[in-house]
Design a protein around this motif. Structure first.
Motif, PDB file in Angstrom:
ATOM      1  N   ALA A   1      -1.803   8.333  -4.456  1.00 21.38           N
ATOM      2  CA  ALA A   1      -2.765   9.283  -3.891  1.00 21.38           C
ATOM      3  C   ALA A   1      -2.141  10.667  -3.748  1.00 21.38           C
ATOM      4  O   ALA A   1      -2.794  11.687  -4.025  1.00 21.38           O
ATOM      5  CB  ALA A   1      -3.267   8.782  -2.540  1.00 21.38           C
TER       6      ALA A   1
ATOM      7  N   SER B   1      -1.770   8.496   6.846  1.00 25.79           N
ATOM      8  CA  SER B   1      -1.276   7.121   6.766  1.00 25.79           C
ATOM      9  C   SER B   1       0.165   7.018   6.294  1.00 25.79           C
ATOM     10  O   SER B   1       0.754   5.928   6.367  1.00 25.79           O
ATOM     11  CB  SER B   1      -2.158   6.296   5.812  1.00 25.79           C
ATOM     12  OG  SER B   1      -3.497   6.313   6.223  1.00 25.79           O
ATOM     13  N   PHE B   2       0.748   8.116   5.827  1.00 27.16           N
ATOM     14  CA  PHE B   2       2.058   8.007   5.180  1.00 27.16           C
ATOM     15  C   PHE B   2       3.161   7.624   6.164  1.00 27.16           C
ATOM     16  O   PHE B   2       3.968   6.726   5.875  1.00 27.16           O
ATOM     17  CB  PHE B   2       2.419   9.309   4.472  1.00 27.16           C
ATOM     18  CG  PHE B   2       3.655   9.186   3.623  1.00 27.16           C
ATOM     19  CD1 PHE B   2       3.619   8.468   2.429  1.00 27.16           C
ATOM     20  CD2 PHE B   2       4.856   9.748   4.024  1.00 27.16           C
ATOM     21  CE1 PHE B   2       4.759   8.335   1.646  1.00 27.16           C
ATOM     22  CE2 PHE B   2       6.001   9.617   3.251  1.00 27.16           C
ATOM     23  CZ  PHE B   2       5.951   8.905   2.056  1.00 27.16           C
TER      24      PHE B   2
ATOM     25  N   ILE C   1      -5.199   2.711   6.466  1.00 31.10           N
ATOM     26  CA  ILE C   1      -5.775   2.649   5.113  1.00 31.10           C
ATOM     27  C   ILE C   1      -6.747   1.486   5.014  1.00 31.10           C
ATOM     28  O   ILE C   1      -7.828   1.617   4.437  1.00 31.10           O
ATOM     29  CB  ILE C   1      -4.676   2.459   4.047  1.00 31.10           C
ATOM     30  CG1 ILE C   1      -3.583   3.490   4.213  1.00 31.10           C
ATOM     31  CG2 ILE C   1      -5.268   2.579   2.643  1.00 31.10           C
ATOM     32  CD1 ILE C   1      -2.432   3.267   3.295  1.00 31.10           C
TER      33      ILE C   1
ATOM     34  N   VAL D   1      -6.726   4.384  -7.952  1.00 35.23           N
ATOM     35  CA  VAL D   1      -6.792   5.569  -7.097  1.00 35.23           C
ATOM     36  C   VAL D   1      -7.624   6.653  -7.775  1.00 35.23           C
ATOM     37  O   VAL D   1      -8.427   7.341  -7.122  1.00 35.23           O
ATOM     38  CB  VAL D   1      -5.372   6.080  -6.767  1.00 35.23           C
ATOM     39  CG1 VAL D   1      -5.433   7.472  -6.135  1.00 35.23           C
ATOM     40  CG2 VAL D   1      -4.662   5.113  -5.825  1.00 35.23           C
TER      41      VAL D   1
ATOM     42  N   SER E   1      -4.446   9.782   3.136  1.00 36.39           N
ATOM     43  CA  SER E   1      -3.097   9.456   2.654  1.00 36.39           C
ATOM     44  C   SER E   1      -2.034  10.201   3.466  1.00 36.39           C
ATOM     45  O   SER E   1      -0.966   9.650   3.753  1.00 36.39           O
ATOM     46  CB  SER E   1      -2.966   9.786   1.162  1.00 36.39           C
ATOM     47  OG  SER E   1      -3.227  11.156   0.919  1.00 36.39           O
TER      48      SER E   1
ATOM     49  N   THR F   1       0.798  -1.228   0.000  1.00 38.20           N
ATOM     50  CA  THR F   1       0.000   0.000   0.000  1.00 38.20           C
ATOM     51  C   THR F   1       0.831   1.278   0.000  1.00 38.20           C
ATOM     52  O   THR F   1       0.269   2.373  -0.106  1.00 38.20           O
ATOM     53  CB  THR F   1      -0.948   0.012   1.210  1.00 38.20           C
ATOM     54  OG1 THR F   1      -0.217  -0.302   2.399  1.00 38.20           O
ATOM     55  CG2 THR F   1      -2.074  -0.995   1.019  1.00 38.20           C
TER      56      THR F   1
ATOM     57  N   ASN G   1      -0.273  -0.397   7.921  1.00 39.96           N
ATOM     58  CA  ASN G   1      -1.276   0.172   7.011  1.00 39.96           C
ATOM     59  C   ASN G   1      -2.716  -0.025   7.469  1.00 39.96           C
ATOM     60  O   ASN G   1      -3.641   0.113   6.685  1.00 39.96           O
ATOM     61  CB  ASN G   1      -1.098  -0.392   5.604  1.00 39.96           C
ATOM     62  CG  ASN G   1      -1.336  -1.890   5.522  1.00 39.96           C
ATOM     63  OD1 ASN G   1      -1.418  -2.570   6.531  1.00 39.96           O
ATOM     64  ND2 ASN G   1      -1.429  -2.407   4.312  1.00 39.96           N
TER      65      ASN G   1
ATOM     66  N   LEU H   1      -0.319   4.997  -1.484  1.00 47.02           N
ATOM     67  CA  LEU H   1      -0.114   6.309  -0.878  1.00 47.02           C
ATOM     68  C   LEU H   1       0.595   7.260  -1.829  1.00 47.02           C
ATOM     69  O   LEU H   1       0.233   8.440  -1.942  1.00 47.02           O
ATOM     70  CB  LEU H   1       0.697   6.158   0.416  1.00 47.02           C
ATOM     71  CG  LEU H   1       0.004   5.433   1.567  1.00 47.02           C
ATOM     72  CD1 LEU H   1       0.963   5.246   2.728  1.00 47.02           C
ATOM     73  CD2 LEU H   1      -1.230   6.184   2.014  1.00 47.02           C
TER      74      LEU H   1
ATOM     75  N   LEU I   1      -9.517  11.389   0.439  1.00 44.26           N
ATOM     76  CA  LEU I   1      -8.336  10.634   0.015  1.00 44.26           C
ATOM     77  C   LEU I   1      -7.054  11.384   0.365  1.00 44.26           C
ATOM     78  O   LEU I   1      -6.050  10.773   0.758  1.00 44.26           O
ATOM     79  CB  LEU I   1      -8.410  10.354  -1.486  1.00 44.26           C
ATOM     80  CG  LEU I   1      -7.583   9.167  -1.993  1.00 44.26           C
ATOM     81  CD1 LEU I   1      -7.892   7.911  -1.198  1.00 44.26           C
ATOM     82  CD2 LEU I   1      -7.857   8.931  -3.470  1.00 44.26           C
ATOM     83  N   LYS I   2      -7.070  12.698   0.237  1.00 38.64           N
ATOM     84  CA  LYS I   2      -5.880  13.472   0.583  1.00 38.64           C
ATOM     85  C   LYS I   2      -5.588  13.402   2.083  1.00 38.64           C
ATOM     86  O   LYS I   2      -4.434  13.252   2.492  1.00 38.64           O
ATOM     87  CB  LYS I   2      -6.062  14.931   0.143  1.00 38.64           C
ATOM     88  CG  LYS I   2      -5.943  15.131  -1.365  1.00 38.64           C
ATOM     89  CD  LYS I   2      -5.731  16.572  -1.748  1.00 38.64           C
ATOM     90  CE  LYS I   2      -6.978  17.393  -1.545  1.00 38.64           C
ATOM     91  NZ  LYS I   2      -6.823  18.777  -2.096  1.00 38.64           N
TER      92      LYS I   2
END
Length: 434
Positions: A309, A325-326, A337, A418, A322, A302, A334, A306, A318-319
């Motif tokens: 995204a 989650s980065f 996500i 995505v 991401s 994943t 993950n 990212l 989504l922004k």
């Protein structure tokens, strides 16, 4: 039966499988080995740093035997992995059952020693007696250790729950009561494994670990070390995770014993002075493959999602997800996500979530097969080690390159999906704002 019904049935069966006590104990027992293998890997890496002139410098500074203390550490971890496994599995199983886990684990260790060889071949071909051979206490004895751990756990828990124990007066201290409570289970367990030792020796002229290794473990290791076997190992965790079941835990509980044994077999080649580059004797599919090379960012590769995204996402959801989650994704965590986006039961992301790790496995497999990258030794890193750094440690610069290629491919695979997910999110956000 429809495809959906078949899929639902498959997921139901996997869910039931994950709840089996033995499977949970197997998974948790191997998690128990993690600090030993990673700590051993550190010392093994220090003894074999892939730096030109490193060994010559150390010899000139500390003498020809400079690496012996380091290999002593790795030998006291990897070479007794079977012992650690039998302790871990038994402890976790009996603990989950609410029984005396420590006593059961010690009994399992004794049972494991009962069925092992008591001789080893020393220098000059001389047979030495009264020993516990590391050959069978380590990777070659892993499957036998699993069997012993499960059998001992079941017998011990049965005896404790059904009061097949010596009952001491209440005035006796608790520690003494526990010791005597384990006496009858100990006699039963020791008698059973003494019989197993005698029968195996009489009928096959082999010990139980040797028999299990020849009949079961060797074929299973060979099966995991194939392109087809690796594809299943890389795809199945994603399929299960997408369906809401923790696939990596289920699959690793089954495959990790064989994959760890594969890596330890490769280490034996290194110890014999052989290279792991283009070595037909070396195993390609090992524990490092699953922990590092097709789990960048976590199950499903994943990190590619990212990055895609970051490049393309326009929707607020989504922004934001991401960005959040980065950092965990860099350490291969993950769940934000998986459950926050979510990927679970998300029709837009099933295909790339399964395809990306499969492609990463295939790329890694052939990088080793053609000799670009060495097969993996026993050196391991924590699964939370960031990509590229992990590849560099376990396989040199070639490993880092392969990880970078895998991440790029995963990003390309995720990119169109995505976009589809982002469009759906944008539409929902626009409708909610009206």
């Amino acid at each position: 039966m429809s495809k959906q019904a078949i899929f639902d049935k498959f997921i139901e069966l996997m869910g039931r499988f994950a709840e089996i006590k033995e499977v949970a104990a197997l998974r948790d027992g191997f998690i128990f080995t993690t600090p030993f293998t990673i700590a051993g890997s550190i010392f093994l890496l220090l003894a074999n740093l892939p730096i030109p002139g490193y060994n010559d410098f150390m010899i000139s500074t500390f003498g020809a035997d400079w690496s012996i203390p380091l290999t002593q550490v790795s030998g006291a971890t990897f070479d007794i992995l079977g012992i650690i496994v039998v302790l871990g599995i038994t402890y976790k199983y009996t603990e989950a059952e609410g029984c005396d886990a420590f006593s059961a684990a010690v009994l399992a260790l004794s049972a494991f020693v009962i069925i092992m060889k008591t001789t080893a071949i020393g220098e000059g071909g001389v047979e030495v007696g009264g020993v516990i051979p590391k050959l069978w206490a380590g990777s070659n004895g892993i499957l036998a250790a699993i069997v012993v751990g499960v059998i001992v756990s079941k017998i011990f828990c049965y005896c404790e729950k059904n009061k097949v124990t010596i009952k001491m007066p209440e005035s006796v201290p608790g520690g003494v009561q526990k010791a005597f409570a384990a006496l009858i289970p100990a006699v039963i367990i020791f008698a059973l494994f003494a019989i197993i030792y005698a029968v195996c020796n009489l009928l096959t002229d082999m010990t139980f670990p040797e028999l299990v290794f020849a009949v079961i473990q060797t074929p299973l290791q060979s099966l995991t070390d194939t392109l087809g076997g690796g594809i299943v190992i890389s795809a199945l965790p994603s399929v299960l995770f997408w369906a809401g079941i923790h696939g990596p835990n289920i699959v690793s509980g089954i495959t990790n014993p064989m994959l760890i044994a594969n890596a330890l077999d490769n280490q034996q080649l290194v110890n014999a002075g052989m290279s792991l580059f283009s070595n037909p004797q070396a195993k390609i599919v090992t524990i490092q493959m699953t922990d590092i090379f097709f789990k960048s960012g976590g199950c499903g590769m994943t990190l590619g999602f990212l990055i895609a995204a970051f490049i393309k996402a326009k929707s607020a959801q989504l922004k934001s997800i991401s960005r959040l989650s980065f950092i965990p994704g860099l350490f291969n965590v993950n769940e934000p996500i998986i459950f926050g986006l979510p990927i679970v039961f998300n029709p837009y992301l099933l295909f790339p979530f399964v395809l990306a790790p499969v492609v990463a496995f295939i790329v890694t497999y052939f990088a080793i097969f053609i000799g670009f990258m060495p097969a993996f030794s026993a050196v391991q890193v924590p699964w939370t080690t960031p990509p590229v750094l992990a590849g560099l440690i376990v396989a040199g610069w070639q490993g880092a390159v392969v990880q970078i290629v895998n991440i790029i491919i995963a990003t390309v695979i995720y990119f169109p999906f995505v976009i589809s997910q982002d469009k759906a999110n944008l539409k929902d956000e626009q409708e909610s704002n009206q």
